[in-house]
Design a protein around this motif. Structure first.
Motif, PDB file in Angstrom:
ATOM      1  N   ARG A 134     -30.105  19.739  48.666  1.00  0.00           N
ATOM      2  CA  ARG A 134     -30.855  19.310  49.886  1.00  0.00           C
ATOM      3  C   ARG A 134     -31.179  20.612  50.857  1.00  0.00           C
ATOM      4  N   ARG A 135     -30.039  21.399  50.644  1.00  0.00           N
ATOM      5  CA  ARG A 135     -30.404  22.620  51.506  1.00  0.00           C
ATOM      6  C   ARG A 135     -31.642  23.581  51.397  1.00  0.00           C
ATOM      7  N   GLN A 136     -31.757  23.625  49.899  1.00  0.00           N
ATOM      8  CA  GLN A 136     -32.921  24.475  49.341  1.00  0.00           C
ATOM      9  C   GLN A 136     -34.360  23.780  49.888  1.00  0.00           C
ATOM     10  N   PHE A 137     -34.220  22.287  49.726  1.00  0.00           N
ATOM     11  CA  PHE A 137     -35.043  21.413  50.183  1.00  0.00           C
ATOM     12  C   PHE A 137     -35.648  21.834  51.511  1.00  0.00           C
ATOM     13  N   GLU A 138     -34.619  21.718  52.376  1.00  0.00           N
ATOM     14  CA  GLU A 138     -34.879  21.893  53.741  1.00  0.00           C
ATOM     15  C   GLU A 138     -35.587  23.282  54.209  1.00  0.00           C
ATOM     16  N   SER A 139     -34.981  24.261  53.441  1.00  0.00           N
ATOM     17  CA  SER A 139     -35.572  25.652  53.732  1.00  0.00           C
ATOM     18  C   SER A 139     -36.822  25.594  53.296  1.00  0.00           C
ATOM     19  N   VAL A 140     -37.285  24.904  52.094  1.00  0.00           N
ATOM     20  CA  VAL A 140     -38.827  25.060  51.658  1.00  0.00           C
ATOM     21  C   VAL A 140     -39.659  24.521  52.910  1.00  0.00           C
ATOM     22  N   LEU A 141     -39.055  23.347  53.350  1.00  0.00           N
ATOM     23  CA  LEU A 141     -39.742  22.343  54.263  1.00  0.00           C
ATOM     24  C   LEU A 141     -40.119  23.005  55.553  1.00  0.00           C
ATOM     25  N   ARG A 142     -39.168  23.830  55.950  1.00  0.00           N
ATOM     26  CA  ARG A 142     -38.874  24.457  57.363  1.00  0.00           C
ATOM     27  C   ARG A 142     -39.921  25.679  57.138  1.00  0.00           C
ATOM     28  N   ALA A 143     -40.059  26.492  56.223  1.00  0.00           N
ATOM     29  CA  ALA A 143     -40.972  27.517  55.941  1.00  0.00           C
ATOM     30  C   ALA A 143     -42.415  26.770  55.838  1.00  0.00           C
ATOM     31  N   ALA A 144     -42.630  25.667  55.270  1.00  0.00           N
ATOM     32  CA  ALA A 144     -43.916  25.213  55.040  1.00  0.00           C
ATOM     33  C   ALA A 144     -44.599  24.783  56.408  1.00  0.00           C
ATOM     34  N   PHE A 145     -43.786  24.323  57.448  1.00  0.00           N
ATOM     35  CA  PHE A 145     -44.331  23.889  58.651  1.00  0.00           C
ATOM     36  C   PHE A 145     -44.204  25.041  59.590  1.00  0.00           C
ATOM     37  N   LYS A 146     -43.761  26.167  59.395  1.00  0.00           N
ATOM     38  CA  LYS A 146     -43.643  27.312  60.445  1.00  0.00           C
ATOM     39  C   LYS A 146     -44.959  27.685  60.770  1.00  0.00           C
ATOM     40  N   GLY A 147     -45.958  27.766  59.822  1.00  0.00           N
ATOM     41  CA  GLY A 147     -47.319  28.272  60.550  1.00  0.00           C
ATOM     42  C   GLY A 147     -48.142  27.105  60.938  1.00  0.00           C
ATOM     43  N   ASP A 148     -47.682  26.006  60.778  1.00  0.00           N
ATOM     44  CA  ASP A 148     -48.685  24.819  61.255  1.00  0.00           C
ATOM     45  C   ASP A 148     -48.837  24.682  62.525  1.00  0.00           C
ATOM     46  N   PRO A 149     -49.927  24.616  63.234  1.00  0.00           N
ATOM     47  CA  PRO A 149     -50.118  24.681  64.572  1.00  0.00           C
ATOM     48  C   PRO A 149     -49.694  23.380  65.323  1.00  0.00           C
ATOM     49  N   VAL A 150     -49.107  22.477  64.531  1.00  0.00           N
ATOM     50  CA  VAL A 150     -48.833  21.119  65.234  1.00  0.00           C
ATOM     51  C   VAL A 150     -47.276  21.178  65.417  1.00  0.00           C
ATOM     52  N   ASP A 151     -46.821  20.860  66.454  1.00  0.00           N
ATOM     53  CA  ASP A 151     -45.236  21.041  66.513  1.00  0.00           C
ATOM     54  C   ASP A 151     -44.700  19.751  66.021  1.00  0.00           C
ATOM     55  N   THR A 152     -43.753  20.036  64.965  1.00  0.00           N
ATOM     56  CA  THR A 152     -43.072  19.051  64.119  1.00  0.00           C
ATOM     57  C   THR A 152     -41.642  19.358  64.122  1.00  0.00           C
ATOM     58  N   VAL A 153     -40.954  18.343  64.389  1.00  0.00           N
ATOM     59  CA  VAL A 153     -39.208  18.384  64.506  1.00  0.00           C
ATOM     60  C   VAL A 153     -38.864  17.883  63.152  1.00  0.00           C
ATOM     61  N   LEU A 154     -37.999  18.733  62.764  1.00  0.00           N
ATOM     62  CA  LEU A 154     -37.503  18.240  61.260  1.00  0.00           C
ATOM     63  C   LEU A 154     -36.082  17.556  61.653  1.00  0.00           C
ATOM     64  N   ALA A 155     -36.048  16.311  61.570  1.00  0.00           N
ATOM     65  CA  ALA A 155     -34.927  15.569  62.036  1.00  0.00           C
ATOM     66  C   ALA A 155     -33.879  15.413  61.409  1.00  0.00           C
ATOM     67  N   GLY A 156     -34.247  15.344  59.758  1.00  0.00           N
ATOM     68  CA  GLY A 156     -33.093  15.229  58.974  1.00  0.00           C
ATOM     69  C   GLY A 156     -32.977  14.145  58.132  1.00  0.00           C
ATOM     70  N   TRP A 157     -31.725  13.918  57.433  1.00  0.00           N
ATOM     71  CA  TRP A 157     -31.628  12.944  56.468  1.00  0.00           C
ATOM     72  C   TRP A 157     -31.280  11.535  57.173  1.00  0.00           C
ATOM     73  N   THR A 158     -31.815  10.512  56.469  1.00  0.00           N
ATOM     74  CA  THR A 158     -31.331   9.019  57.212  1.00  0.00           C
ATOM     75  C   THR A 158     -30.097   8.620  56.181  1.00  0.00           C
ATOM     76  N   PRO A 159     -29.377   7.635  56.709  1.00  0.00           N
ATOM     77  CA  PRO A 159     -28.347   6.854  55.897  1.00  0.00           C
ATOM     78  C   PRO A 159     -28.869   6.614  54.633  1.00  0.00           C
ATOM     79  N   LEU A 160     -29.956   6.243  54.419  1.00  0.00           N
ATOM     80  CA  LEU A 160     -30.442   5.784  52.919  1.00  0.00           C
ATOM     81  C   LEU A 160     -30.977   6.830  52.008  1.00  0.00           C
ATOM     82  N   GLY A 161     -30.906   8.056  52.731  1.00  0.00           N
ATOM     83  CA  GLY A 161     -31.157   9.153  51.845  1.00  0.00           C
ATOM     84  C   GLY A 161     -32.758   9.563  51.998  1.00  0.00           C
ATOM     85  N   ASN A 162     -33.484   9.288  52.904  1.00  0.00           N
ATOM     86  CA  ASN A 162     -34.633   9.693  53.264  1.00  0.00           C
ATOM     87  C   ASN A 162     -34.737  10.656  53.918  1.00  0.00           C
TER      88      ASN A 162
END
Length: 360
Positions: free
Chosen positions: A312-340
């Motif tokens: 999961r940690r590596q997935f989060e790093s890749v996701l964070r890097a992908a949205f870094k250059g995006d012009p629309v503000d996006t909050v990466l809220a995290g994992w839900t109890p169901l694993g989404n």
């Protein structure tokens, strides 16, 4: 196709009115897409609005505009019947008033004029000290003595100034300053439209990277209004709706509902132990492009392919890097109890699913 290409086109709407469209193609892939909706007011539109009625407990005020009711938040010192300048900040939800603000901005490719916020600032993305000094001098020489500056307006130079010639920047500053002065000098009464928001073509030429421009209006008469077809935009856009292919044969399906955007990632025919992890990383890299091009925002749920919690940690790093250059503000809220995985994305764009019908 390599490099960057901006494609500008126009098609006829249901009532025959022209609808502007723009596509950004980078390295042979569709990176962004804009389509105007003639039924909606474009963000950036400026009105002289009339205060209608306050909303108790919310600190807001309903305003009357030529295009219907608007809602202004955090209002102080305004009484029903007062007039003021307001700017549309986004697209309203169905059945709701236009969202507006009293903090008006005049934005161009290189400059942003900020009425009521004096001072001259340069984008922090520009790191070169010598260039910052040169831009500061240019801003003072061009903007410092302009009448709009005397009204208390400020200036912000955007990061793209690092790639432009001084004369080009100066001309752009003056154009925005003149426009701001014209609007701010308004002394009329009653509700009135003062400035239309930017169209799809305006936004493409203002905000997208420099590249070759294919303009349908400049094509020979027999080819006119076919720039999208000539550039292959429908073929490039189709996978964004049907589900982009991922590494290893997987697919990512993005479904927009009224309440949220749901993303399903599957591995296709790849049954290897690492298939889920590889598909999830590929989906993370693709997701900003798909959301941006389709104009999707709000709450976003990622139903990912199976992978271990240690990944999961590596997935989060890749996701964070992908949205870094995006012009629309996006909050990466995290994992839900169901694993989404859950995100919250600003609704800064017009959802294109309905507008794209019949085009892709």
């Amino acid at each position: 196709m390599k490099g960057c290409q901006i494609v500008l086109d126009t098609r006829a709407g249901a009532d025959g009115e022209p609808i502007e469209m723009a596509a950004l193609i980078e390295e042979g892939r569709l990176s962004d897409l804009l389509i105007d909706d003639p039924e909606l007011v474009a963000p950036g539109t400026i009105y002289r609005a009339v205060a209608d009625r306050p909303v108790k407990g919310q600190g807001g005020m309903f305003m009357s505009t030529p295009d219907g009711s608007a809602f202004l938040r955090q209002v102080k010192g305004i009484a029903p019947g007062d007039t003021m300048l307001v700017q549309v900040t986004g697209y309203p939800e169905p059945g709701k008033a236009l969202p507006v603000t009293a903090k008006i901005l005049f934005k161009s490719r290189y400059a942003i004029v900020t009425p009521g916020a004096p001072g001259m600032n340069i984008s922090r993305s520009i790191k070169d000290d010598d260039l910052r000094d040169d831009l500061q001098v240019l801003a003072h020489e061009t903007f410092g003595e302009h009448p709009v500056a005397a009204r208390g307006a400020g200036l912000i130079l955007r990061s793209i100034c690092a790639e432009a010639e001084p004369d080009e920047i100066a001309d752009d500053i003056l154009a925005m300053a003149d426009l701001a002065e014209q609007v701010l000098a308004d002394e009329g009464q009653g509700a009135e439209l003062l400035l239309d928001g930017p169209s799809a073509h305006d936004l493409a030429l203002r905000d997208w990277p420099r590249g070759d421009v294919l303009d349908g209006a400049a094509l020979p008469a027999k080819e006119r209004q076919s720039a999208f077809e000539l550039a292959g935009v429908p073929e490039l856009a189709e996978p964004l709706w049907s589900g982009p292919a991922l590494a290893g044969g997987g697919r990512m399906f993005v479904e927009a509902t009224r309440a949220a955007v749901c993303v399903d990632v599957n591995t296709g025919g790849d049954n290897s132990p690492a298939a889920g992890f590889k598909a999830n990383l590929a989906a993370a890299r693709e997701l900003p492009r798909v959301l941006r091009a389709r104009g999707l925002g709000g709450i976003i749920y990622l139903d990912l392919a199976p992978m271990g919690k240690k990944d999961r940690r590596q997935f989060e790093s890749v996701l964070r890097a992908a949205f870094k250059g995006d012009p629309v503000d996006t909050v990466l809220a995290g994992w839900t109890p169901l694993g989404n995985y859950e995100l919250q994305r600003k609704r800064a764009r017009l959802p294109l699913d309905r507008l794209a019908e019949g085009l892709f």
